[in-house]
Scaffold this motif. Structure first.
Motif, PDB file in Angstrom:
ATOM      1  N   ARG A  26       2.510   1.659  -3.410  1.00 19.04           N
ATOM      2  CA  ARG A  26       1.551   2.133  -4.423  1.00 19.04           C
ATOM      3  C   ARG A  26       1.322   3.629  -4.281  1.00 19.04           C
ATOM      4  O   ARG A  26       1.269   4.360  -5.270  1.00 19.04           O
ATOM      5  CB  ARG A  26       0.210   1.397  -4.292  1.00 19.04           C
ATOM      6  CG  ARG A  26       0.200   0.040  -4.922  1.00 19.04           C
ATOM      7  CD  ARG A  26      -1.213  -0.514  -5.061  1.00 19.04           C
ATOM      8  NE  ARG A  26      -2.014  -0.424  -3.845  1.00 19.04           N
ATOM      9  CZ  ARG A  26      -1.979  -1.305  -2.853  1.00 19.04           C
ATOM     10  NH1 ARG A  26      -1.174  -2.344  -2.926  1.00 19.04           N
ATOM     11  NH2 ARG A  26      -2.751  -1.148  -1.798  1.00 19.04           N
ATOM     12  N   ARG A  27       1.173   4.097  -3.049  1.00 22.11           N
ATOM     13  CA  ARG A  27       0.964   5.533  -2.814  1.00 22.11           C
ATOM     14  C   ARG A  27       2.183   6.337  -3.261  1.00 22.11           C
ATOM     15  O   ARG A  27       2.052   7.395  -3.865  1.00 22.11           O
ATOM     16  CB  ARG A  27       0.682   5.799  -1.328  1.00 22.11           C
ATOM     17  CG  ARG A  27      -0.579   5.156  -0.789  1.00 22.11           C
ATOM     18  CD  ARG A  27      -1.859   5.822  -1.288  1.00 22.11           C
ATOM     19  NE  ARG A  27      -1.937   7.233  -1.014  1.00 22.11           N
ATOM     20  CZ  ARG A  27      -2.485   7.785   0.057  1.00 22.11           C
ATOM     21  NH1 ARG A  27      -3.024   7.023   0.987  1.00 22.11           N
ATOM     22  NH2 ARG A  27      -2.517   9.087   0.193  1.00 22.11           N
ATOM     23  N   HIS A  35       0.839  -1.203   0.000  1.00 22.66           N
ATOM     24  CA  HIS A  35       0.000   0.000   0.000  1.00 22.66           C
ATOM     25  C   HIS A  35       0.874   1.254   0.000  1.00 22.66           C
ATOM     26  O   HIS A  35       0.634   2.180  -0.782  1.00 22.66           O
ATOM     27  CB  HIS A  35      -0.941  -0.015   1.211  1.00 22.66           C
ATOM     28  CG  HIS A  35      -1.805   1.192   1.308  1.00 22.66           C
ATOM     29  ND1 HIS A  35      -2.898   1.401   0.499  1.00 22.66           N
ATOM     30  CD2 HIS A  35      -1.721   2.279   2.114  1.00 22.66           C
ATOM     31  CE1 HIS A  35      -3.453   2.564   0.799  1.00 22.66           C
ATOM     32  NE2 HIS A  35      -2.746   3.118   1.775  1.00 22.66           N
ATOM     33  N   LEU A  36       1.873   1.270   0.863  1.00 23.81           N
ATOM     34  CA  LEU A  36       2.786   2.408   0.916  1.00 23.81           C
ATOM     35  C   LEU A  36       3.470   2.614  -0.432  1.00 23.81           C
ATOM     36  O   LEU A  36       3.518   3.733  -0.954  1.00 23.81           O
ATOM     37  CB  LEU A  36       3.836   2.189   2.006  1.00 23.81           C
ATOM     38  CG  LEU A  36       4.982   3.205   2.014  1.00 23.81           C
ATOM     39  CD1 LEU A  36       4.491   4.584   2.424  1.00 23.81           C
ATOM     40  CD2 LEU A  36       6.099   2.736   2.916  1.00 23.81           C
ATOM     41  N   THR A  38       2.331   6.602  -7.009  1.00 20.93           N
ATOM     42  CA  THR A  38       1.394   7.589  -7.527  1.00 20.93           C
ATOM     43  C   THR A  38       2.005   8.987  -7.465  1.00 20.93           C
ATOM     44  O   THR A  38       1.871   9.778  -8.391  1.00 20.93           O
ATOM     45  CB  THR A  38       0.078   7.549  -6.717  1.00 20.93           C
ATOM     46  OG1 THR A  38      -0.489   6.251  -6.851  1.00 20.93           O
ATOM     47  CG2 THR A  38      -0.910   8.573  -7.209  1.00 20.93           C
ATOM     48  N   LYS A  39       2.694   9.270  -6.363  1.00 23.93           N
ATOM     49  CA  LYS A  39       3.316  10.580  -6.181  1.00 23.93           C
ATOM     50  C   LYS A  39       4.619  10.727  -6.970  1.00 23.93           C
ATOM     51  O   LYS A  39       4.988  11.836  -7.341  1.00 23.93           O
ATOM     52  CB  LYS A  39       3.612  10.818  -4.698  1.00 23.93           C
ATOM     53  CG  LYS A  39       2.399  11.024  -3.855  1.00 23.93           C
ATOM     54  CD  LYS A  39       2.804  11.239  -2.417  1.00 23.93           C
ATOM     55  CE  LYS A  39       2.275  12.587  -1.978  1.00 23.93           C
ATOM     56  NZ  LYS A  39       2.583  12.865  -0.575  1.00 23.93           N
TER      57      LYS A  39
END
Length: 89
Positions: A71-72, A68-69, A75-76
């Motif tokens: 993926r975030r 999850h981390l 995105t950034k």
């Protein structure tokens, strides 16, 4: 599907992790230390170091949180999510 697209798809799967070098690239692009990542996930810094070196893989809950981390972060920092091709020479 081309290799870059396959790697991007892997980043969005719930618990699929990018390659160890991409894990490190994403963390560095975000300006995070291994300690900060470890504290966010709830593991020791050594675990993150081993994940980034490809010496170990996170288990279940940690894997999900780490994915999850990442993926975030991808995105950034999409440029950091691309695995660099090895130099041919």
């Amino acid at each position: 599907m081309s290799d870059p697209l396959r790697r991007i798809d892997a980043l969005v799967e719930e618990d699929t992790l990018p390659t160890p070098p991409v894990r490190q690239q994403l963390r560095l692009a975000a300006g995070l230390t291994q300690t900060e990542v470890a504290e966010a996930i709830g593991v020791k810094r050594l675990a993150v170091a081993r994940w980034e070196a490809g010496l170990a893989q996170p288990h279940r809950g940690n894997r999900r949180a780490y994915a999850h981390l990442l993926r975030r972060l991808a995105t950034k920092h999409p440029d950091a999510a691309i695995e660099e091709a090895p130099d041919e020479g």
